[in-house]
Design a protein around this motif. Structure first.
Motif, PDB file in Angstrom:
ATOM      1  N   GLN A 158     -49.831  53.622 -55.004  1.00  8.23           N
ATOM      2  CA  GLN A 158     -50.590  53.214 -53.820  1.00  8.23           C
ATOM      3  C   GLN A 158     -50.983  51.743 -53.906  1.00  8.23           C
ATOM      4  OE1 GLN A 158     -51.307  55.108 -50.982  1.00  8.23           O
ATOM      5  NE2 GLN A 158     -51.810  53.035 -50.298  1.00  8.23           N
ATOM      6  N   GLU A 159     -51.354  51.323 -55.108  1.00  6.50           N
ATOM      7  CA  GLU A 159     -51.711  49.916 -55.321  1.00  6.50           C
ATOM      8  C   GLU A 159     -50.519  49.011 -55.056  1.00  6.50           C
ATOM      9  OE1 GLU A 159     -53.546  47.143 -58.945  1.00  6.50           O
ATOM     10  OE2 GLU A 159     -53.771  49.333 -59.002  1.00  6.50           O
ATOM     11  N   LEU A 160     -49.330  49.457 -55.485  1.00  8.44           N
ATOM     12  CA  LEU A 160     -48.117  48.674 -55.257  1.00  8.44           C
ATOM     13  C   LEU A 160     -47.802  48.590 -53.761  1.00  8.44           C
ATOM     14  CD1 LEU A 160     -45.776  47.164 -56.615  1.00  8.44           C
ATOM     15  CD2 LEU A 160     -44.547  49.334 -56.721  1.00  8.44           C
ATOM     16  N   GLU A 161     -47.946  49.712 -53.049  1.00  6.72           N
ATOM     17  CA  GLU A 161     -47.704  49.714 -51.602  1.00  6.72           C
ATOM     18  C   GLU A 161     -48.675  48.781 -50.885  1.00  6.72           C
ATOM     19  OE1 GLU A 161     -45.304  51.125 -49.763  1.00  6.72           O
ATOM     20  OE2 GLU A 161     -44.388  51.639 -51.683  1.00  6.72           O
ATOM     21  N   ASP A 162     -49.929  48.801 -51.312  1.00  6.41           N
ATOM     22  CA  ASP A 162     -50.930  47.921 -50.703  1.00  6.41           C
ATOM     23  C   ASP A 162     -50.585  46.452 -50.922  1.00  6.41           C
ATOM     24  OD1 ASP A 162     -52.297  50.142 -49.922  1.00  6.41           O
ATOM     25  OD2 ASP A 162     -53.770  50.077 -51.557  1.00  6.41           O
TER      26      ASP A 162
END
Length: 289
Positions: free
Chosen positions: A243-247
Motif C-alpha cells: 500500500q505504501e508503494l502504491e501511495d
C-alpha cells in the motif's frame, strides 16, 4: 543499621555505602551487603537519569564497585565496567576486565553469558538516554561473543549456545539502532549476520528478514523491503508495504486537472502526436523513370 528507604537513598548514598562496609567487614553478612550495593546502584541511576548529575553518578557507581569487590562478586563487578566507560572521561578498557572472566575455565559458560546479558541490559538503560558512548560499548559486547566462540571452538554444543545468544544480541541491537534511525548500519549488520551464520533455524531467519525489511523501509527502499517481508512470511507487513508503494506511485503521477491548459499539457500532447506519426506506416515514393 536498617536499609535506607528510597527517599533517603538519593541524598544519603554515602551512609548507605558505609552500611554495606559494616555488613562486610564487621558482621560478615555479604548477602545484606549485596542488597545495599544494589540500592546504591539504584541511587546512581537516579542521579544520572533524573537529576542529570553525571559526576555524582560515576562516584556512586565506583563506591558500588568497591562493595562488590569486597564481596568478591566478580560477575557483578564486570557488569559495572560499561557504566564506568559510559560516564568517565578516562574509562577503563572493558576487555581488560571481561576477558579474564570470559577465559576462566573454572567459570561455567552460563555465568559468562549471563554477564554479557547483564551488561547489555545496563547499556540499554543508557541507550534510551542517547549517551554518546553507548554504541562503542555495544561493539565491545559483539567482540566478547566472538572471543567466547574462539575459546570454546572445540566444543560444538557450547558453540551452538553462544551463537544463539549472539544472534539474539544482534537482533535486539538492530531494533535499538533502528529506533535511532541508523538504517544503513542495520542493513549492513543484517547482511553480515546472514553471511556469518551458515544455516539459521527458520524462526531466526524470519526474525532477521523482518528486521531487514524494517531497515529497508526506513531507508526508502520499499520494493526491497517487500521482498524481505515476504521472506519473513509477514502478510500484514507485506500488505502495508504494498500500500505504501502504491501511495508513492500515485503521488509521483501528475494531476491531470492541475496541468490542463498549461504549457506542460501542450508539450505532452506534441510528444504523443510525434510518437503516433513514427508508428504510422510511411508511404513509399514512386521512382521516376
Amino acid at each position: 543499621m536498617a536499609l535506607l528507604n528510597k527517599m533517603e537513598l538519593d541524598e544519603n548514598w554515602m551512609n548507605f555505602f558505609q552500611a554495606g562496609l559494616v555488613h562486610i567487614l564487621e558482621k560478615n553478612d555479604p548477602e545484606k551487603a549485596l542488597a545495599y550495593a544494589w540500592q546504591l546502584y539504584s541511587s546512581g541511576e537516579k542521579y544520572y537519569s533524573e537529576l542529570e548529575e553525571e559526576d555524582t553518578a560515576l562516584n556512586i557507581y565506583r563506591h558500588c564497585l568497591i562493595l562488590l569487590n569486597l564481596i568478591n562478586d566478580k560477575g557483578q563487578c564486570n557488569a559495572f565496567i560499561p557504566i564506568e566507560k559510559l560516564l568517565s572521561s578516562q574509562p577503563i578498557d572493558p576487555s581488560c576486565v571481561w576477558n579474564p572472566f570470559l577465559f576462566d575455565p573454572g567459570i561455567i559458560l552460563v555465568k559468562k553469558i549471563k554477564l554479557l546479558r547483564d551488561i547489555s541490559t545496563m547499556i540499554d538503560e543508557y541507550s534510551d538516554l542517547e549517551h554518546i558512548n553507548v554504541w562503542p560499548c555495544r561493539l565491545e559486547i559483539k567482540i566478547s561473543y566472538e572471543n567466547l566462540l574462539g575459546f570454546y571452538r572445540k566444543e560444538p554444543s557450547s558453540i551452538d549456545f553462544i551463537n544463539r545468544e549472539r544472534f539474539n544480541y544482534f537482533i535486539q541491537s538492530g531494533w535499538k539502532l533502528l529506533e535511532k534511525n541508523h538504517t544503513q548500519l542495520v542493513c549492513r549488520m543484517c547482511q553480515s549476520i546472514s553471511r556469518s551464520f551458515d544455516q539459521l533455524p527458520k524462526t531466526k531467519s524470519l526474525e532477521l528478514s523482518k528486521l531487514w525489511a524494517g531497515a529497508l523501509e526506513k531507508d526508502g527502499h520499499i520494493e526491497l523491503a517487500i521482498k524481505k517481508a515476504q521472506e519473513a512470511n509477514d502478510k500484514d507487513l507485506v500488505a502495508r508495504l504494498n500500500q505504501e508503494l502504491e501511495d508513492l506511485k500515485s503521488d509521483s503521477e501528475p494531476d491531470e486537472e492541475w496541468i490542463r491548459g498549461t504549457l506542460a499539457e501542450h508539450v505532452t500532447q506534441s510528444l504523443e502526436q510525434a510518437k503516433e506519426r513514427e508508428k504510422s506506416p510511411k508511404k513509399k515514393r514512386r521512382s521516376r523513370l
